[in-house]
Motif scaffolding. Structure first.
Motif, PDB file in Angstrom:
ATOM      1  N   LEU A 116     -25.699  36.387 -77.735  1.00 45.32           N
ATOM      2  CA  LEU A 116     -26.394  37.049 -76.627  1.00 45.32           C
ATOM      3  C   LEU A 116     -25.721  36.775 -75.289  1.00 45.32           C
ATOM      4  O   LEU A 116     -26.338  36.950 -74.235  1.00 45.32           O
ATOM      5  CB  LEU A 116     -27.853  36.582 -76.579  1.00 45.32           C
ATOM      6  CG  LEU A 116     -28.681  36.868 -77.841  1.00 45.32           C
ATOM      7  CD1 LEU A 116     -30.078  36.277 -77.694  1.00 45.32           C
ATOM      8  CD2 LEU A 116     -28.768  38.361 -78.103  1.00 45.32           C
ATOM      9  N   LEU A 125     -36.641  39.877 -73.467  1.00 47.71           N
ATOM     10  CA  LEU A 125     -35.904  39.791 -74.729  1.00 47.71           C
ATOM     11  C   LEU A 125     -36.903  39.820 -75.879  1.00 47.71           C
ATOM     12  O   LEU A 125     -37.732  38.926 -76.026  1.00 47.71           O
ATOM     13  CB  LEU A 125     -35.072  38.507 -74.779  1.00 47.71           C
ATOM     14  CG  LEU A 125     -34.316  38.237 -76.083  1.00 47.71           C
ATOM     15  CD1 LEU A 125     -33.329  39.369 -76.390  1.00 47.71           C
ATOM     16  CD2 LEU A 125     -33.570  36.904 -76.013  1.00 47.71           C
ATOM     17  N   PHE A 140     -29.510  31.088 -75.531  1.00 48.75           N
ATOM     18  CA  PHE A 140     -30.177  31.709 -74.386  1.00 48.75           C
ATOM     19  C   PHE A 140     -29.619  31.246 -73.042  1.00 48.75           C
ATOM     20  O   PHE A 140     -30.191  31.566 -71.999  1.00 48.75           O
ATOM     21  CB  PHE A 140     -31.683  31.394 -74.427  1.00 48.75           C
ATOM     22  CG  PHE A 140     -32.374  31.819 -75.691  1.00 48.75           C
ATOM     23  CD1 PHE A 140     -32.017  32.976 -76.352  1.00 48.75           C
ATOM     24  CD2 PHE A 140     -33.405  31.048 -76.215  1.00 48.75           C
ATOM     25  CE1 PHE A 140     -32.660  33.381 -77.513  1.00 48.75           C
ATOM     26  CE2 PHE A 140     -34.061  31.437 -77.373  1.00 48.75           C
ATOM     27  CZ  PHE A 140     -33.680  32.613 -78.025  1.00 48.75           C
ATOM     28  N   ASP A 141     -28.526  30.542 -73.056  1.00 52.19           N
ATOM     29  CA  ASP A 141     -28.052  29.880 -71.831  1.00 52.19           C
ATOM     30  C   ASP A 141     -27.732  30.828 -70.683  1.00 52.19           C
ATOM     31  O   ASP A 141     -27.889  30.456 -69.517  1.00 52.19           O
ATOM     32  CB  ASP A 141     -26.818  29.024 -72.133  1.00 52.19           C
ATOM     33  CG  ASP A 141     -27.179  27.714 -72.804  1.00 52.19           C
ATOM     34  OD1 ASP A 141     -28.376  27.486 -73.029  1.00 52.19           O
ATOM     35  OD2 ASP A 141     -26.268  26.931 -73.125  1.00 52.19           O
ATOM     36  N   LEU A 144     -31.268  31.758 -68.621  1.00 54.94           N
ATOM     37  CA  LEU A 144     -32.341  30.782 -68.458  1.00 54.94           C
ATOM     38  C   LEU A 144     -33.079  30.944 -67.132  1.00 54.94           C
ATOM     39  O   LEU A 144     -34.278  30.671 -67.041  1.00 54.94           O
ATOM     40  CB  LEU A 144     -31.787  29.357 -68.567  1.00 54.94           C
ATOM     41  CG  LEU A 144     -31.207  28.931 -69.919  1.00 54.94           C
ATOM     42  CD1 LEU A 144     -30.700  27.495 -69.843  1.00 54.94           C
ATOM     43  CD2 LEU A 144     -32.238  29.083 -71.026  1.00 54.94           C
ATOM     44  N   LEU A 147     -35.094  35.020 -67.364  1.00 51.17           N
ATOM     45  CA  LEU A 147     -35.942  35.567 -68.415  1.00 51.17           C
ATOM     46  C   LEU A 147     -37.426  35.360 -68.105  1.00 51.17           C
ATOM     47  O   LEU A 147     -37.857  34.263 -67.760  1.00 51.17           O
ATOM     48  CB  LEU A 147     -35.602  34.920 -69.762  1.00 51.17           C
ATOM     49  CG  LEU A 147     -36.052  35.725 -70.988  1.00 51.17           C
ATOM     50  CD1 LEU A 147     -35.259  37.013 -71.103  1.00 51.17           C
ATOM     51  CD2 LEU A 147     -35.918  34.921 -72.265  1.00 51.17           C
ATOM     52  N   LEU A 150     -40.209  36.385 -73.633  1.00 49.84           N
ATOM     53  CA  LEU A 150     -39.445  36.077 -74.840  1.00 49.84           C
ATOM     54  C   LEU A 150     -40.368  36.208 -76.036  1.00 49.84           C
ATOM     55  O   LEU A 150     -41.391  35.521 -76.131  1.00 49.84           O
ATOM     56  CB  LEU A 150     -38.869  34.656 -74.778  1.00 49.84           C
ATOM     57  CG  LEU A 150     -38.117  34.162 -76.024  1.00 49.84           C
ATOM     58  CD1 LEU A 150     -36.923  35.067 -76.336  1.00 49.84           C
ATOM     59  CD2 LEU A 150     -37.654  32.726 -75.835  1.00 49.84           C
ATOM     60  N   ILE A 165     -35.624  26.797 -73.947  1.00 50.50           N
ATOM     61  CA  ILE A 165     -36.895  27.426 -73.585  1.00 50.50           C
ATOM     62  C   ILE A 165     -37.593  26.626 -72.492  1.00 50.50           C
ATOM     63  O   ILE A 165     -38.164  27.197 -71.559  1.00 50.50           O
ATOM     64  CB  ILE A 165     -37.785  27.545 -74.837  1.00 50.50           C
ATOM     65  CG1 ILE A 165     -37.203  28.603 -75.786  1.00 50.50           C
ATOM     66  CG2 ILE A 165     -39.214  27.911 -74.454  1.00 50.50           C
ATOM     67  CD1 ILE A 165     -37.955  28.749 -77.077  1.00 50.50           C
ATOM     68  N   MET A 168     -36.596  27.634 -68.925  1.00 46.35           N
ATOM     69  CA  MET A 168     -36.824  29.001 -68.434  1.00 46.35           C
ATOM     70  C   MET A 168     -37.945  28.974 -67.409  1.00 46.35           C
ATOM     71  O   MET A 168     -39.102  29.276 -67.699  1.00 46.35           O
ATOM     72  CB  MET A 168     -37.170  29.925 -69.606  1.00 46.35           C
ATOM     73  CG  MET A 168     -36.049  30.077 -70.616  1.00 46.35           C
ATOM     74  SD  MET A 168     -36.548  31.129 -72.020  1.00 46.35           S
ATOM     75  CE  MET A 168     -35.030  31.130 -72.987  1.00 46.35           C
TER      76      MET A 168
END
Length: 426
Positions: A116, A125, A140-141, A144, A147, A150, A165, A168
């Motif tokens: 991703l 996402l 997901f870096d 972060l 977002l 999710l 997570i 975020m």
């Protein structure tokens, strides 16, 4: 002079539209609609002015870097309900403007660290209804800090990248429902100050570690955006470890207890606080005394009961916690294994069982017999030793009659004297 049909095509942007798709002119940009077109791959001639690309309900199986090359203006990408089972590294590498990515209803089994990469401004996402069993730590870096939503629901996840997570900071909605998650790390959501919905429904959670986010927003007068928390459908073990959650008093939810037996099937919020109890550890069985020959393996066993299940530790004769090493290993079931014993391993060991309700200990004595080595023995075995056996907890030595024992433990040993065999120093 151009025909009216040509002028209409130019105005609609249809001349640059992939053959099976429909394109809508949005001023200086395009919306390319390719849903339900029987596509096996991403059309290669999508106009680079496209800001919205809909490819849902097709038969696309894989994504690679060429599929969205130079589409730097793409904002919304929908790939829902295809047959995607693989996303190549940096397939979305050029999509710096992407805000929304829908990958739900595909066949993804894993996401690599680079799957991703690229959408550094991603806000939404959606990865629900795949077959995800593994997500790499850095998946997901790139987004972060951006977002907001999710969705990982309806997958096969036992673990997710909790560290990612938890970072975020603008996340509003997190859906983890209908997975196989059986534990949450303490403080996993502590930094998510803007989280307004957390769905943990239908996982395998028996308990939840205290987290300040669960109590945030219960006072609606002080916080206009309380957290909507859902965790029904989990096999909750309603003991003292969940008392903190019971005290939050959310009476409108319908979660039930799965255990202990006296509380199974009862509504979580209807069980009085006093029934959320634990049982302190009880050492049910343990090795009391063990004799081994120097160089042999020693197994010290200790079994404990309690609710919750006790955590087991060992303290050695030097009053230090026994840690795992090349020589010794402490197992979660309470067994301590010393691979090759030496004289320094002898002494009193303490088995310690702990849980939220208390602690229990038991003492185990380990004796290491340092036997003399004869000059004409083989493989370093004492020539006068025929065998070492145990009768119950009492060691039984079979010795050559011509060589008396000299290690000073006669009062604790049962000795069997037999003629020395030829070649064993008789």
């Amino acid at each position: 002079m151009a025909s009216p049909l040509l002028l209409l095509l130019l105005a609609s942007g249809a001349l640059g539209c992939p053959l099976p798709c429909t394109c809508q002119n949005l001023s200086e940009s395009l919306s390319t609609l390719c849903a339900h077109r029987g596509l096996l791959f991403v059309p290669p001639n999508v106009d680079r002015r496209t800001v919205e690309l809909r490819l849902a309900d097709n038969f696309i199986q894989a994504l690679g870097p060429p599929d969205f090359r130079n589409m730097t203006g793409l904002v919304d990408l929908t790939l829902s309900r295809n047959a995607i089972n693989r996303i190549g590294a940096r397939s979305f590498g050029d999509l710096e403007s992407l805000r929304s990515l829908h990958l739900d209803g595909n066949r993804l089994a894993e996401l690599g660290a680079g799957s991703l990469r690229g959408p550094i401004n991603l806000q939404h996402l959606i990865l629900s209804s795949n077959q995800l069993g593994s997500i790499a730590a850095g998946a997901f870096d790139d987004f972060l800090e951006s977002l907001e939503d999710l969705d990982l629901s309806y997958n096969n996840l036992r673990q997710v990248p909790w560290a990612g997570i938890g970072a975020m900071l603008v996340l509003h909605t997190l859906n983890l429902d209908h997975n196989l998650i059986d534990a949450l790390p303490p403080g996993a959501f502590a930094q998510l100050g803007q989280l307004s919905r957390l769905d943990l429904t239908s996982n395998r959670l028996a308990t939840l570690a205290p987290d300040p986010i669960f109590s945030r927003g219960l006072d609606t007068a002080a916080s206009p955006s309380p957290l909507v928390l859902s965790f029904g459908g989990n096999p909750l073990h309603c003991n003292c470890e969940l008392l903190w959650l019971r005290r939050l008093a959310r009476p409108d939810d319908l979660e039930t207890c799965a255990s202990p037996p006296g509380l199974a099937g009862r509504y979580f919020w209807a069980v009085p606080e006093g029934e959320f109890s634990c049982e302190p550890p009880l050492i049910a069985r343990h090795t009391q005394r063990l004799w081994v020959l120097e160089g042999q393996r020693a197994l010290l066993r200790c079994r404990a009961l309690g609710d919750p299940a006790p955590t087991m530790h060992w303290v050695g004769p030097d009053d230090r916690l026994v840690g795992n090493s090349s020589r010794a290993q402490a197992f979660p079931n309470g067994t301590l294994e010393i691979g090759v014993t030496g004289a320094g391993d002898a002494g009193d060991y303490t088995c310690i069982a702990t849980n939220a309700a208390g602690e229990a200990t038991a003492r185990v004595e380990l004796r290491v017999l340092a036997l003399p080595h004869g000059g004409n023995g083989t493989h370093g075995v004492a020539p006068w030793l025929r065998s070492l056996d145990f009768w119950g907890s009492v060691p039984v030595l079979t010795l050559c009659t011509s060589v008396p024992p000299s290690f000073g433990e006669e009062k604790h040993l049962s000795l069997i004297l037999s003629p020395c065999s030829r070649g064993r120093g008789g």
